[in-house]
Motif scaffolding. Sequence first.
Motif, mmCIF file in Angstrom:
data_model
loop_
_atom_site.group_PDB
_atom_site.id
_atom_site.type_symbol
_atom_site.label_atom_id
_atom_site.label_comp_id
_atom_site.label_asym_id
_atom_site.label_seq_id
_atom_site.Cartn_x
_atom_site.Cartn_y
_atom_site.Cartn_z
ATOM 1 N N ARG A 2 -85.343 13.470 -8.814
ATOM 2 C CA ARG A 2 -86.015 13.860 -7.899
ATOM 3 C C ARG A 2 -86.274 15.301 -8.164
ATOM 4 N NH1 ARG A 2 -86.078 11.302 -2.503
ATOM 5 N NH2 ARG A 2 -84.748 9.210 -2.891
ATOM 6 N N ASP A 3 -87.198 15.961 -7.649
ATOM 7 C CA ASP A 3 -87.881 17.437 -7.683
ATOM 8 C C ASP A 3 -86.666 17.959 -6.853
ATOM 9 O OD1 ASP A 3 -88.656 20.007 -7.499
ATOM 10 O OD2 ASP A 3 -90.753 18.955 -7.378
ATOM 11 N N SER A 4 -86.086 19.191 -7.379
ATOM 12 C CA SER A 4 -85.140 19.953 -6.692
ATOM 13 C C SER A 4 -85.285 20.489 -5.574
ATOM 14 C CB SER A 4 -84.153 20.585 -7.670
ATOM 15 O OG SER A 4 -85.084 21.647 -8.201
ATOM 16 N N VAL A 5 -86.543 20.964 -5.751
ATOM 17 C CA VAL A 5 -87.235 21.933 -4.517
ATOM 18 C C VAL A 5 -87.795 21.016 -3.412
ATOM 19 C CG1 VAL A 5 -89.150 23.846 -3.944
ATOM 20 C CG2 VAL A 5 -87.757 23.803 -6.183
ATOM 21 N N THR A 6 -88.576 20.019 -3.760
ATOM 22 C CA THR A 6 -89.367 19.038 -2.558
ATOM 23 C C THR A 6 -88.571 17.955 -2.235
ATOM 24 O OG1 THR A 6 -90.665 17.941 -4.408
ATOM 25 C CG2 THR A 6 -91.694 20.087 -3.334
ATOM 26 N N GLY A 7 -87.623 17.703 -3.095
ATOM 27 C CA GLY A 7 -86.876 16.222 -2.965
ATOM 28 C C GLY A 7 -87.686 15.075 -3.227
ATOM 29 N N GLN A 8 -89.008 15.151 -3.873
ATOM 30 C CA GLN A 8 -89.742 14.033 -4.208
ATOM 31 C C GLN A 8 -89.484 13.330 -5.276
ATOM 32 O OE1 GLN A 8 -93.732 15.668 -4.022
ATOM 33 N NE2 GLN A 8 -94.157 14.916 -1.999
ATOM 34 N N GLU A 9 -89.658 11.825 -5.028
ATOM 35 C CA GLU A 9 -89.350 11.233 -6.563
ATOM 36 C C GLU A 9 -90.549 11.278 -7.406
ATOM 37 O OE1 GLU A 9 -88.927 7.212 -5.433
ATOM 38 O OE2 GLU A 9 -87.200 7.346 -4.315
#
Length: 164
Positions: A2-9
Amino acid sequence: MRDSVTGQEPGPVDLYRGTHCRQAMGSWVHPRASEIWVAMDTLHNQSTPDGTQRSEPEILSEVLGTRFGYMRGLGHGAKLMTPVRAASTRSIVIGESATRRADIAEKEVQQLRVVVHDIREQLEKKSEQLERQMEEQERRMEDLTRQREEQERRSRRGGGWRSR
């Protein structure tokens, strides 16, 4: 992943890179994986003839291929997610295709109705012919029965005279 900033997969293309590239060494697990990534990246950077970009699942499907009910990298039952514009265009195309298929089906139904009508007429004619033949056979049987009865009567009458 996951993106560490947005939390998106990650999307399918990024997921492919993450699972086939050794982050620490910056090398690919297999030379073919590198070729596949280059093809996906090239498609990702190109726009389609209508000016839109392909979605990541479409790119993955185009490069890796699909089988019925299975999309490589996404598993069984995966479906392509398309951008809104492409989806609306696709729905128009699908609608036109469905309309054409419906028109073709309607024509086939009409042709089948004509065939069924012709078959019914032929069956009625055959049925009438068979009915006439049966009536004729019944008359013949009645005639033969009468003839036999007459012969029996004659033989009874004539037999009595002969025996005397």
